[in-house]
Write a protein that holds these residues in place. Structure first.
Motif, PDB file in Angstrom:
ATOM      1  N   TRP A 185       0.821  -1.217   0.000  1.00 61.14           N
ATOM      2  CA  TRP A 185       0.000   0.000   0.000  1.00 61.14           C
ATOM      3  C   TRP A 185       0.853   1.265   0.000  1.00 61.14           C
ATOM      4  O   TRP A 185       0.378   2.328  -0.389  1.00 61.14           O
ATOM      5  N   ARG A 186       2.095   1.161   0.444  1.00 59.78           N
ATOM      6  CA  ARG A 186       2.948   2.354   0.537  1.00 59.78           C
ATOM      7  C   ARG A 186       3.206   2.970  -0.825  1.00 59.78           C
ATOM      8  O   ARG A 186       3.385   4.176  -0.943  1.00 59.78           O
ATOM      9  N   SER A 187       3.238   2.114  -1.856  1.00 55.23           N
ATOM     10  CA  SER A 187       3.515   2.617  -3.201  1.00 55.23           C
ATOM     11  C   SER A 187       2.294   3.278  -3.838  1.00 55.23           C
ATOM     12  O   SER A 187       2.396   3.895  -4.891  1.00 55.23           O
ATOM     13  N   LYS A 188       1.142   3.140  -3.197  1.00 57.61           N
ATOM     14  CA  LYS A 188      -0.090   3.723  -3.733  1.00 57.61           C
ATOM     15  C   LYS A 188      -0.393   5.049  -3.039  1.00 57.61           C
ATOM     16  O   LYS A 188      -0.163   5.210  -1.849  1.00 57.61           O
ATOM     17  N   LYS A 189      -0.892   5.994  -3.822  1.00 62.29           N
ATOM     18  CA  LYS A 189      -1.238   7.293  -3.273  1.00 62.29           C
ATOM     19  C   LYS A 189      -2.644   7.237  -2.679  1.00 62.29           C
ATOM     20  O   LYS A 189      -3.641   7.551  -3.323  1.00 62.29           O
ATOM     21  N   LEU A 190      -2.696   6.810  -1.427  1.00 64.03           N
ATOM     22  CA  LEU A 190      -3.971   6.652  -0.743  1.00 64.03           C
ATOM     23  C   LEU A 190      -4.152   7.738   0.302  1.00 64.03           C
ATOM     24  O   LEU A 190      -3.205   8.130   0.987  1.00 64.03           O
ATOM     25  N   SER A 191      -5.366   8.204   0.431  1.00 60.40           N
ATOM     26  CA  SER A 191      -5.686   9.182   1.474  1.00 60.40           C
ATOM     27  C   SER A 191      -5.764   8.482   2.822  1.00 60.40           C
ATOM     28  O   SER A 191      -5.756   7.252   2.919  1.00 60.40           O
ATOM     29  N   TYR A 192      -5.869   9.289   3.875  1.00 58.92           N
ATOM     30  CA  TYR A 192      -5.995   8.721   5.211  1.00 58.92           C
ATOM     31  C   TYR A 192      -7.260   7.866   5.308  1.00 58.92           C
ATOM     32  O   TYR A 192      -7.248   6.781   5.889  1.00 58.92           O
ATOM     33  N   VAL A 193      -8.349   8.349   4.724  1.00 55.45           N
ATOM     34  CA  VAL A 193      -9.609   7.608   4.747  1.00 55.45           C
ATOM     35  C   VAL A 193      -9.468   6.297   3.969  1.00 55.45           C
ATOM     36  O   VAL A 193      -9.994   5.253   4.376  1.00 55.45           O
ATOM     37  N   GLY A 194      -8.748   6.340   2.838  1.00 55.83           N
ATOM     38  CA  GLY A 194      -8.549   5.136   2.041  1.00 55.83           C
ATOM     39  C   GLY A 194      -7.746   4.088   2.790  1.00 55.83           C
ATOM     40  O   GLY A 194      -8.059   2.897   2.748  1.00 55.83           O
ATOM     41  N   ARG A 195      -6.688   4.552   3.496  1.00 54.35           N
ATOM     42  CA  ARG A 195      -5.878   3.612   4.277  1.00 54.35           C
ATOM     43  C   ARG A 195      -6.697   3.014   5.426  1.00 54.35           C
ATOM     44  O   ARG A 195      -6.593   1.825   5.737  1.00 54.35           O
ATOM     45  N   LEU A 196      -7.516   3.847   6.043  1.00 56.62           N
ATOM     46  CA  LEU A 196      -8.353   3.378   7.141  1.00 56.62           C
ATOM     47  C   LEU A 196      -9.352   2.332   6.654  1.00 56.62           C
ATOM     48  O   LEU A 196      -9.623   1.344   7.335  1.00 56.62           O
ATOM     49  N   GLN A 197      -9.878   2.561   5.446  1.00 56.78           N
ATOM     50  CA  GLN A 197     -10.831   1.610   4.873  1.00 56.78           C
ATOM     51  C   GLN A 197     -10.151   0.268   4.601  1.00 56.78           C
ATOM     52  O   GLN A 197     -10.735  -0.798   4.845  1.00 56.78           O
ATOM     53  N   LEU A 198      -8.909   0.305   4.098  1.00 54.74           N
ATOM     54  CA  LEU A 198      -8.173  -0.933   3.852  1.00 54.74           C
ATOM     55  C   LEU A 198      -7.877  -1.668   5.155  1.00 54.74           C
ATOM     56  O   LEU A 198      -7.952  -2.899   5.219  1.00 54.74           O
ATOM     57  N   LEU A 199      -7.550  -0.920   6.197  1.00 58.26           N
ATOM     58  CA  LEU A 199      -7.299  -1.542   7.494  1.00 58.26           C
ATOM     59  C   LEU A 199      -8.550  -2.244   8.016  1.00 58.26           C
ATOM     60  O   LEU A 199      -8.493  -3.375   8.505  1.00 58.26           O
ATOM     61  N   ASN A 200      -9.670  -1.566   7.904  1.00 52.16           N
ATOM     62  CA  ASN A 200     -10.918  -2.119   8.434  1.00 52.16           C
ATOM     63  C   ASN A 200     -11.403  -3.329   7.631  1.00 52.16           C
ATOM     64  O   ASN A 200     -11.941  -4.282   8.193  1.00 52.16           O
ATOM     65  N   SER A 201     -11.236  -3.288   6.311  1.00 56.28           N
ATOM     66  CA  SER A 201     -11.792  -4.345   5.463  1.00 56.28           C
ATOM     67  C   SER A 201     -10.824  -5.507   5.259  1.00 56.28           C
ATOM     68  O   SER A 201     -11.241  -6.673   5.255  1.00 56.28           O
ATOM     69  N   VAL A 202      -9.536  -5.214   5.079  1.00 53.66           N
ATOM     70  CA  VAL A 202      -8.559  -6.255   4.742  1.00 53.66           C
ATOM     71  C   VAL A 202      -7.841  -6.783   5.991  1.00 53.66           C
ATOM     72  O   VAL A 202      -7.894  -7.981   6.299  1.00 53.66           O
ATOM     73  N   ILE A 203      -7.170  -5.887   6.711  1.00 53.07           N
ATOM     74  CA  ILE A 203      -6.379  -6.320   7.864  1.00 53.07           C
ATOM     75  C   ILE A 203      -7.264  -6.873   8.970  1.00 53.07           C
ATOM     76  O   ILE A 203      -7.025  -7.956   9.511  1.00 53.07           O
ATOM     77  N   LEU A 204      -8.314  -6.130   9.312  1.00 52.11           N
ATOM     78  CA  LEU A 204      -9.204  -6.581  10.375  1.00 52.11           C
ATOM     79  C   LEU A 204      -9.890  -7.893   9.999  1.00 52.11           C
ATOM     80  O   LEU A 204     -10.085  -8.782  10.841  1.00 52.11           O
ATOM     81  N   GLY A 205     -10.233  -8.030   8.708  1.00 52.82           N
ATOM     82  CA  GLY A 205     -10.862  -9.273   8.260  1.00 52.82           C
ATOM     83  C   GLY A 205      -9.929 -10.464   8.403  1.00 52.82           C
ATOM     84  O   GLY A 205     -10.352 -11.552   8.817  1.00 52.82           O
ATOM     85  N   ALA A 206      -8.638 -10.270   8.071  1.00 53.45           N
ATOM     86  CA  ALA A 206      -7.659 -11.358   8.196  1.00 53.45           C
ATOM     87  C   ALA A 206      -7.473 -11.761   9.653  1.00 53.45           C
ATOM     88  O   ALA A 206      -7.389 -12.961   9.983  1.00 53.45           O
ATOM     89  N   VAL A 207      -7.419 -10.762  10.539  1.00 51.85           N
ATOM     90  CA  VAL A 207      -7.236 -11.061  11.964  1.00 51.85           C
ATOM     91  C   VAL A 207      -8.449 -11.791  12.526  1.00 51.85           C
ATOM     92  O   VAL A 207      -8.334 -12.760  13.279  1.00 51.85           O
ATOM     93  N   GLN A 208      -9.640 -11.334  12.164  1.00 54.90           N
ATOM     94  CA  GLN A 208     -10.866 -11.979  12.635  1.00 54.90           C
ATOM     95  C   GLN A 208     -10.961 -13.414  12.137  1.00 54.90           C
ATOM     96  O   GLN A 208     -11.437 -14.297  12.853  1.00 54.90           O
ATOM     97  N   PHE A 209     -10.496 -13.648  10.908  1.00 52.30           N
ATOM     98  CA  PHE A 209     -10.508 -15.002  10.352  1.00 52.30           C
ATOM     99  C   PHE A 209      -9.636 -15.923  11.190  1.00 52.30           C
ATOM    100  O   PHE A 209     -10.010 -17.063  11.484  1.00 52.30           O
ATOM    101  N   TRP A 210      -8.471 -15.432  11.601  1.00 52.75           N
ATOM    102  CA  TRP A 210      -7.575 -16.239  12.431  1.00 52.75           C
ATOM    103  C   TRP A 210      -8.170 -16.479  13.818  1.00 52.75           C
ATOM    104  O   TRP A 210      -8.066 -17.571  14.360  1.00 52.75           O
ATOM    105  N   MET A 211      -8.754 -15.445  14.390  1.00 60.29           N
ATOM    106  CA  MET A 211      -9.312 -15.590  15.737  1.00 60.29           C
ATOM    107  C   MET A 211     -10.480 -16.574  15.745  1.00 60.29           C
ATOM    108  O   MET A 211     -10.711 -17.263  16.727  1.00 60.29           O
TER     109      MET A 211
END
Length: 211
Positions: A185-211
């Motif tokens: 994601w660092r190579s992409k020009k994402l806004s703060y809101v865009g990064r937050l959306q990726l965290l909520n949808s992708v990262i949080l989803g992966a963690v919840q899947f493991w839990m």
């Protein structure tokens, strides 16, 4: 479904869906042919997962009754909670003692379920996991079932199956996966809101899947 108490009207509707399905084939933009289905509904049909779940409920009941009656003896680690199987989607895990009789009883239940439902196990995709058994016993058990021998630790959907809590060693792969996501994601020009959306949808989803 009749044995589970479904209304007769519902059963007639479902039977009609299974027996009256017709299909055509799209060839170069034109519909060709018109033939009846011989295998019920398609895999992508909204009715399909419901019917499959109901069918697996029948298998679950057969295994539970076999455990309660002593026909399929519980594994020593599962006897206290009276657990002899777990189902998830189209995957099934059976826990029982390692005797030849218990293995044949489990195989017999799967065969009975096949004759009732038409759903059969694929030996090429089935594995047996042993604990402290001799090589001769393993060969005999594999010959009885036609299954393959699986190796511990077991991974299911990419996750380790453990009897206790996940240790830092098991979680390392999850942490590395999250790091790779963030680096991409660092190579992409994402806004703060865009990064937050990726965290909520992708990262949080992966963690919840493991839990």
């Amino acid at each position: 479904m009749y044995a589970m108490g479904f209304p007769v009207t519902i059963l007639k509707w479902i039977k009609s869906c299974l027996q009256t399905a017709h299909y055509s084939i799209n060839v170069n933009g034109s519909l060709c042919g018109f033939f009846r289905s011989r295998k019920g509904v398609c895999q992508g049909d909204p009715l399909s997962p419901y019917l499959f779940t109901i069918a697996m409920e029948g298998l679950s009941t057969m295994l539970t009754e076999a455990g309660q009656s002593g026909v399929l003896p519980f594994h020593l680690k599962c006897k206290r909670v009276a657990l002899n199987h777990l189902c998830f989607a189209d995957d099934l895990l059976i826990f029982t003692r390692g005797s030849a009789q218990a293995i044949m009883q489990a195989k017999g239940i799967l065969q009975r379920f096949y004759h009732i439902s038409g759903l059969n196990s694929n030996p090429a995709k089935c594995e047996i996991y042993f604990g402290g058994d001799s090589i001769l016993y393993k060969h005999n058990a594999l010959a009885l079932t036609g299954f393959q021998e699986g190796n511990l630790p077991v991974h299911y959907r990419g996750l380790p199956l453990l009897s206790g809590k996940l240790s830092s060693v098991e979680i390392d792969s999850l942490v590395e996966k999250i790091k790779k996501r963030i680096r991409s994601w660092r190579s992409k020009k994402l806004s703060y809101v865009g990064r937050l959306q990726l965290l909520n949808s992708v990262i949080l989803g992966a963690v919840q899947f493991w839990m």
